[in-house]
Design an enzyme around this catalytic site. Structure first.
Site, PDB file in Angstrom:
ATOM      1  N   GLY A  13       6.651   4.545   4.283  1.00 59.02           N
ATOM      2  CA  GLY A  13       5.865   4.529   3.194  1.00 59.02           C
ATOM      3  C   GLY A  13       4.309   4.541   3.440  1.00 59.02           C
ATOM      4  CB  CYS A  78       3.414  11.441  17.439  1.00 58.18           C
ATOM      5  SG  CYS A  78       4.138   9.739  17.825  1.00 58.18           S
TER       6      CYS A  78
END
Length: 315
Positions: A13, A78
């Site tokens: 979050g 990533c």
């Protein structure tokens, strides 16, 4: 304007917290992530959000349209673009879900705003090129950034790529550039000291094990007055080199004196280790790492999640 948000790759979050901190009107309509541990932490902090545990590639454009959202916040994997991930770019399977999203973007007619974050290195990737070309094709204007928390007053070095995009022709509140911007159009104060994020009565389990002190010559050591720390990675507490900083209550003078004394011995021998151990070096706790990433003080980690998992999902 009210923003209805789809939070993709929602993790624990981070984007949710950032949006709340921004003060912008709007609400997270749905969050999506496939990581069950991260979802447990997300649900612990945001119990009222519709959280979906699914592979993003299983989301159809029609499903997204039915959510009636006009904003996408996302931090795609990533690893395809990082040094540790071998920089496989679009040949890395972990890039497939983002490539899928790029492919269906023309079908997402309700989406007017996008915020995307990734690791430094993404800006030189084939996937980045496909992403910005698709933004242009879909009549988005956009601005790319490479920004570090240090530049906005946060004592952590974590250079990241950001792209903000909007589908209408309203002007930005700053002068847009075709090149990647390396700073925000606003000046910030110098980073605050690490002292403000430290926990008290940290358990001994966070002390660096004696067997690892033999490699203390490569440690990045912080103290309470430090105004910087290294980038933390998922390998923190598992690997030493390049995974993050260590902390000691010792003063800068004591740190310098101790290291000089240790260096008078053979690297890694018993005398070296014994001397370094006097600093009582420890890992930053998961809560401290979250604070260095500017998660709010109200944010918490459920007791069901292990320390190792906390480090892994927080980076």
């Amino acid at each position: 304007m009210v923003y209805n948000i789809l939070e993709l790759y929602s993790g624990i979050g981070g984007m949710h917290c950032a949006w709340t901190e921004s003060g912008l009107p709007g609400q997270i309509i749905t969050a999506v992530d496939v990581n069950t541990v991260a979802n447990e932490v997300y649900k612990h902090n945001f119990p009222d959000i519709n959280l979906i545990c699914r592979n993003i590639q299983s989301l159809t454009s029609k499903e997204i349209e039915k959510l009636d959202v006009n904003v996408i916040l996302m931090s795609p994997p990533c690893q395809p673009f990082s040094r540790n991930g071998k920089y496989l770019d679009n040949n890395d399977p972990r890039a497939n879900s983002f490539l899928y999203l790029i492919g269906i973007l023309p079908e997402l007619h309700n989406i007017e705003y996008i915020l995307m974050e990734n690791v430094k290195g993404f800006e030189n990737s084939t996937v980045r090129n496909q992403f910005v070309e698709k933004l242009k094709q879909c009549n988005f204007i956009f601005q790319e950034f490479l920004l570090c928390p240090m530049s906005i007053g946060v004592p952590n070095s974590r250079l990241r790529y950001y792209c903000i995009a909007q589908k209408n022709n309203s002007s930005w509140n700053f002068k847009r550039k075709d090149d990647i911007m390396l700073s925000l159009p606003k000046d910030y104060e110098e980073p605050y000291s690490i002292n403000s994020i430290l926990e008290t009565d940290v358990p001994e389990k966070y002390l660096v094990p004696q067997k690892l002190l033999k490699r203390a010559n490569i440690f990045d050591i912080c103290h309470r007055d430090s105004r910087r720390s290294c980038c933390f990675t998922k390998a923190y507490s598992h690997y030493i080199e390049g995974a993050g900083s260590f902390y000691t209550d010792a003063s800068p003078a004591t740190i310098k004196e101790t290291i000089e004394k240790a260096n008078s011995y053979e690297l890694g021998n018993d005398e070296f280790i014994h001397t370094i151990s006097e600093l009582k070096l420890r890992y930053f706790t998961p809560k401290e790492v979250l604070a260095l990433m500017t998660f709010p003080k109200t944010y918490s980690l459920p007791k069901t999640v292990t320390t190792k998992q906390c480090y892994s999902i927080s980076m």
